[in-house]
Write a protein that holds these residues in place. Structure first.
Motif, PDB file in Angstrom:
ATOM      1  N   PHE A  53      38.368  23.718  41.912  1.00  0.00           N
ATOM      2  CA  PHE A  53      38.390  24.827  41.016  1.00  0.00           C
ATOM      3  C   PHE A  53      38.318  26.015  41.958  1.00  0.00           C
ATOM      4  O   PHE A  53      37.415  26.312  42.580  1.00  0.00           O
ATOM      5  CB  PHE A  53      37.384  25.016  40.159  1.00  0.00           C
ATOM      6  CG  PHE A  53      37.834  23.882  38.975  1.00  0.00           C
ATOM      7  CD1 PHE A  53      38.752  24.103  37.800  1.00  0.00           C
ATOM      8  CD2 PHE A  53      37.611  22.694  38.825  1.00  0.00           C
ATOM      9  CE1 PHE A  53      38.950  23.491  36.865  1.00  0.00           C
ATOM     10  CE2 PHE A  53      37.638  21.748  37.848  1.00  0.00           C
ATOM     11  CZ  PHE A  53      38.644  22.407  36.707  1.00  0.00           C
ATOM     12  N   LEU A  54      39.543  27.021  41.781  1.00  0.00           N
ATOM     13  CA  LEU A  54      39.428  28.270  42.634  1.00  0.00           C
ATOM     14  C   LEU A  54      39.575  29.399  41.612  1.00  0.00           C
ATOM     15  O   LEU A  54      39.910  29.343  40.527  1.00  0.00           O
ATOM     16  CB  LEU A  54      41.041  28.247  43.255  1.00  0.00           C
ATOM     17  CG  LEU A  54      41.202  27.473  44.161  1.00  0.00           C
ATOM     18  CD1 LEU A  54      42.658  27.702  45.173  1.00  0.00           C
ATOM     19  CD2 LEU A  54      40.101  27.366  45.139  1.00  0.00           C
ATOM     20  N   SER A  55      38.626  30.220  41.833  1.00  0.00           N
ATOM     21  CA  SER A  55      38.380  31.560  41.195  1.00  0.00           C
ATOM     22  C   SER A  55      39.192  32.546  41.777  1.00  0.00           C
ATOM     23  O   SER A  55      39.067  33.031  42.850  1.00  0.00           O
ATOM     24  CB  SER A  55      37.046  31.869  40.924  1.00  0.00           C
ATOM     25  OG  SER A  55      36.827  33.068  40.373  1.00  0.00           O
ATOM     26  N   ILE A  56      40.153  33.260  41.130  1.00  0.00           N
ATOM     27  CA  ILE A  56      41.141  34.560  41.483  1.00  0.00           C
ATOM     28  C   ILE A  56      40.708  35.736  40.780  1.00  0.00           C
ATOM     29  O   ILE A  56      40.787  35.944  39.816  1.00  0.00           O
ATOM     30  CB  ILE A  56      42.535  34.048  41.292  1.00  0.00           C
ATOM     31  CG1 ILE A  56      43.080  32.735  41.862  1.00  0.00           C
ATOM     32  CG2 ILE A  56      43.341  35.308  41.736  1.00  0.00           C
ATOM     33  CD1 ILE A  56      44.391  32.393  41.483  1.00  0.00           C
ATOM     34  N   PHE A  80      48.016  41.902  46.204  1.00  0.00           N
ATOM     35  CA  PHE A  80      46.418  41.464  45.868  1.00  0.00           C
ATOM     36  C   PHE A  80      45.670  42.078  46.829  1.00  0.00           C
ATOM     37  O   PHE A  80      45.595  41.787  47.820  1.00  0.00           O
ATOM     38  CB  PHE A  80      46.689  40.005  45.787  1.00  0.00           C
ATOM     39  CG  PHE A  80      45.405  39.242  45.142  1.00  0.00           C
ATOM     40  CD1 PHE A  80      44.936  39.346  44.082  1.00  0.00           C
ATOM     41  CD2 PHE A  80      44.526  38.582  46.261  1.00  0.00           C
ATOM     42  CE1 PHE A  80      43.751  38.979  43.560  1.00  0.00           C
ATOM     43  CE2 PHE A  80      43.150  37.952  45.917  1.00  0.00           C
ATOM     44  CZ  PHE A  80      42.653  37.943  44.615  1.00  0.00           C
ATOM     45  N   LYS A  81      44.642  42.589  46.158  1.00  0.00           N
ATOM     46  CA  LYS A  81      43.432  43.002  47.060  1.00  0.00           C
ATOM     47  C   LYS A  81      41.982  42.479  46.445  1.00  0.00           C
ATOM     48  O   LYS A  81      40.977  43.016  47.009  1.00  0.00           O
ATOM     49  CB  LYS A  81      43.414  44.681  46.689  1.00  0.00           C
ATOM     50  CG  LYS A  81      43.206  45.171  45.326  1.00  0.00           C
ATOM     51  CD  LYS A  81      43.089  46.876  45.388  1.00  0.00           C
ATOM     52  CE  LYS A  81      42.914  47.156  43.963  1.00  0.00           C
ATOM     53  NZ  LYS A  81      41.467  46.676  43.538  1.00  0.00           N
ATOM     54  N   GLY A  82      42.174  41.497  45.759  1.00  0.00           N
ATOM     55  CA  GLY A  82      40.790  40.917  45.033  1.00  0.00           C
ATOM     56  C   GLY A  82      40.339  39.892  46.274  1.00  0.00           C
ATOM     57  O   GLY A  82      40.486  40.007  47.202  1.00  0.00           O
ATOM     58  N   MET A  83      39.722  38.684  45.590  1.00  0.00           N
ATOM     59  CA  MET A  83      39.094  37.742  46.151  1.00  0.00           C
ATOM     60  C   MET A  83      39.690  36.397  45.637  1.00  0.00           C
ATOM     61  O   MET A  83      39.526  36.192  44.431  1.00  0.00           O
ATOM     62  CB  MET A  83      37.672  37.925  46.249  1.00  0.00           C
ATOM     63  CG  MET A  83      36.796  36.695  46.993  1.00  0.00           C
ATOM     64  SD  MET A  83      34.964  37.133  47.006  1.00  0.00           S
ATOM     65  CE  MET A  83      34.494  36.970  45.332  1.00  0.00           C
ATOM     66  N   VAL A  84      39.747  35.326  46.609  1.00  0.00           N
ATOM     67  CA  VAL A  84      40.224  34.094  46.038  1.00  0.00           C
ATOM     68  C   VAL A  84      38.832  33.205  46.480  1.00  0.00           C
ATOM     69  O   VAL A  84      38.621  33.317  47.928  1.00  0.00           O
ATOM     70  CB  VAL A  84      41.437  33.554  46.519  1.00  0.00           C
ATOM     71  CG1 VAL A  84      41.401  32.114  46.111  1.00  0.00           C
ATOM     72  CG2 VAL A  84      42.594  34.307  46.065  1.00  0.00           C
ATOM     73  N   SER A  85      38.244  32.473  45.916  1.00  0.00           N
ATOM     74  CA  SER A  85      36.991  31.687  46.225  1.00  0.00           C
ATOM     75  C   SER A  85      37.103  30.211  45.689  1.00  0.00           C
ATOM     76  O   SER A  85      37.730  30.014  44.528  1.00  0.00           O
ATOM     77  CB  SER A  85      35.561  32.597  45.990  1.00  0.00           C
ATOM     78  OG  SER A  85      35.541  32.732  44.488  1.00  0.00           O
ATOM     79  N   ALA A  86      36.263  29.511  46.026  1.00  0.00           N
ATOM     80  CA  ALA A  86      35.861  28.099  45.377  1.00  0.00           C
ATOM     81  C   ALA A  86      35.007  28.543  44.262  1.00  0.00           C
ATOM     82  O   ALA A  86      34.124  29.388  44.569  1.00  0.00           O
ATOM     83  CB  ALA A  86      35.540  27.137  46.074  1.00  0.00           C
ATOM     84  N   LYS A  87      35.254  27.758  43.089  1.00  0.00           N
ATOM     85  CA  LYS A  87      34.223  28.299  42.049  1.00  0.00           C
ATOM     86  C   LYS A  87      32.922  27.916  42.173  1.00  0.00           C
ATOM     87  O   LYS A  87      32.388  27.058  42.845  1.00  0.00           O
ATOM     88  CB  LYS A  87      34.783  27.563  40.944  1.00  0.00           C
ATOM     89  CG  LYS A  87      33.961  27.689  39.466  1.00  0.00           C
ATOM     90  CD  LYS A  87      34.382  26.877  38.290  1.00  0.00           C
ATOM     91  CE  LYS A  87      33.700  27.126  37.013  1.00  0.00           C
ATOM     92  NZ  LYS A  87      33.846  26.286  36.014  1.00  0.00           N
ATOM     93  N   ASP A  88      32.069  28.849  41.847  1.00  0.00           N
ATOM     94  CA  ASP A  88      30.447  28.903  42.129  1.00  0.00           C
ATOM     95  C   ASP A  88      30.126  29.247  43.588  1.00  0.00           C
ATOM     96  O   ASP A  88      28.865  28.830  44.018  1.00  0.00           O
ATOM     97  CB  ASP A  88      29.806  27.550  41.734  1.00  0.00           C
ATOM     98  CG  ASP A  88      30.183  27.345  40.071  1.00  0.00           C
ATOM     99  OD1 ASP A  88      30.326  28.432  39.735  1.00  0.00           O
ATOM    100  OD2 ASP A  88      30.232  26.058  39.698  1.00  0.00           O
TER     101      ASP A  88
END
Length: 371
Positions: free
Chosen positions: A111-114, A58-66
């Motif tokens: 909520f996590l955004s992947i 995985f080379k993307g980003m994981v963040s809290a939604k918003d």
């Protein structure tokens, strides 16, 4: 000449049809997702850590939604990525319920955004709700002043019992046993001490007894501050603020005395009856208000301070016709006296939606008015 005159028209038709066919093929391209294989969550009263294991590197980003600009982490071409969030922001939500055996169960959720790419949104991106139950001891009130007060009261009670039992050796042996039990009891009451906040719809419970975690702007919402404290400890809610979870925007709701800044935003909390629970006393303070949000954020965060008192806390008369000096000296009960022990910060968040408002912010009229 007639054929030459119409030739560009036919060519344009052919190109347009080709584009339509190409677009239809684009819409039906298969979506390749980097599937989530497992989630590992560890949390306490201050931090919320999630490790996501994916099927492929995985080379993307994981963040809290918003909160993709502030509450995020990047992948490093490995199959796992770990995100650490503070429980006081980033859209973390605290909820509680009573377990099958009557025990209190508390948990945080987010909520996590992947996002598959660090900079782009794609159809393969995923969202997932992650929750974590908190160990009761992790969520206990940590106040040295409160502990000292409880220990002092326990010693005073022990001395009182000791004076009555000195005449007989049997009584003395009984006292030693009772003293041991008394120490154990006050330690248990300290561990059980908790104060927390919840934000729910006014009619919070649905038919299946689950708690709704979304509000609409203007919907009747309920701020509930819940306390489980030792018998000799009083409390009250003061200094409440609404903010966007990042500190960019904020609005004061209650002042340092617990009085509302604007009754239309949120009224003064109403304190319910006290109910004895084992070695502690349970009480709620409730304020019902119309739900609101900040224009650029769907998560509303509330932060309040809880004053812990030696005995009952002073309840201030929040009559707006009184000056601040007059308020300070005028209590709802003349017998109330306040001896402050400590202050504890509590916080929570809730998602507040306003589809019509959000659409307005995108319109030309709003942009012109803002300019």
């Amino acid at each position: 000449m007639a054929h030459l005159h119409h030739l560009p028209y036919f060519c344009l038709m052919e190109v347009t049809l080709a584009c339509v066919v190409f677009a239809s093929h684009q819409l039906h391209l298969p979506v390749v997702k980097n599937e989530i294989k497992s989630l590992d969550v560890i949390c306490d009263a201050n931090t919320f850590n999630t490790t996501v294991t994916l099927e492929h590197p995985f080379k993307g980003m994981v963040s809290a939604k918003d909160f993709s600009r502030n509450c995020y982490t990047y992948g490093t071409l490995e199959n796992t990525v770990t995100l650490s969030l503070p429980t006081s922001g980033c859209g973390l939500r605290l909820t509680s319920k009573v377990g099958k055996n009557g025990e209190l169960l508390m948990s945080y959720s987010v909520f996590l955004s992947i996002q598959q790419d660090r900079h782009l949104h794609q159809i393969a991106d995923q969202e997932i709700r992650v929750s974590c139950q908190i160990n009761d001891e992790q969520f206990s009130v940590r106040s040295k002043s409160m502990v000292k007060e409880i220990e002092h009261n326990s010693m005073e009670n022990s001395r009182s019992r000791s004076g009555r039992m000195r005449q007989d050796n049997i009584w003395k042996s009984q006292f030693d046993e009772n003293k041991f039990r008394g120490n154990t009891r006050h330690q248990e009451s300290i561990k059980a001490a908790k104060v927390w906040m919840e934000i729910v719809p006014d009619e919070a419970e649905t038919s299946d007894n689950s708690i709704q975690d979304k509000l609409q702007v203007g919907e009747s919402a309920k701020l509930i501050v819940k306390s489980t404290l030792p018998v000799d400890i009083g409390w009250k809610v003061v200094d409440c603020n609404a903010h966007d979870g990042l500190g960019d925007s904020s609005q004061k709701l209650l002042d340092e005395e617990g009085c509302p800044i604007d009754d239309q935003l949120i009224p003064q909390p109403s304190y319910g009856p006290i109910r004895k629970v084992s070695l502690t006393r349970y009480q709620e303070a409730t304020s019902i208000f119309p739900a609101f949000k900040f224009p650029d954020r769907d998560r509303l965060h509330l932060t309040c301070m809880i004053v812990l008192c030696r005995g009952p806390c002073k309840q201030v008369n929040c009559n707006k016709n009184l000056s601040s000096n007059e308020r300070e000296g005028k209590t709802l009960n003349k017998e109330d006296s306040e001896d402050t022990l400590d202050q504890i910060k509590i916080f929570n968040s809730v998602e507040v939606l306003a589809p019509t408002v959000n659409e307005y912010y995108k319109t030309k009229d709003y942009k012109i008015h803002k300019a």
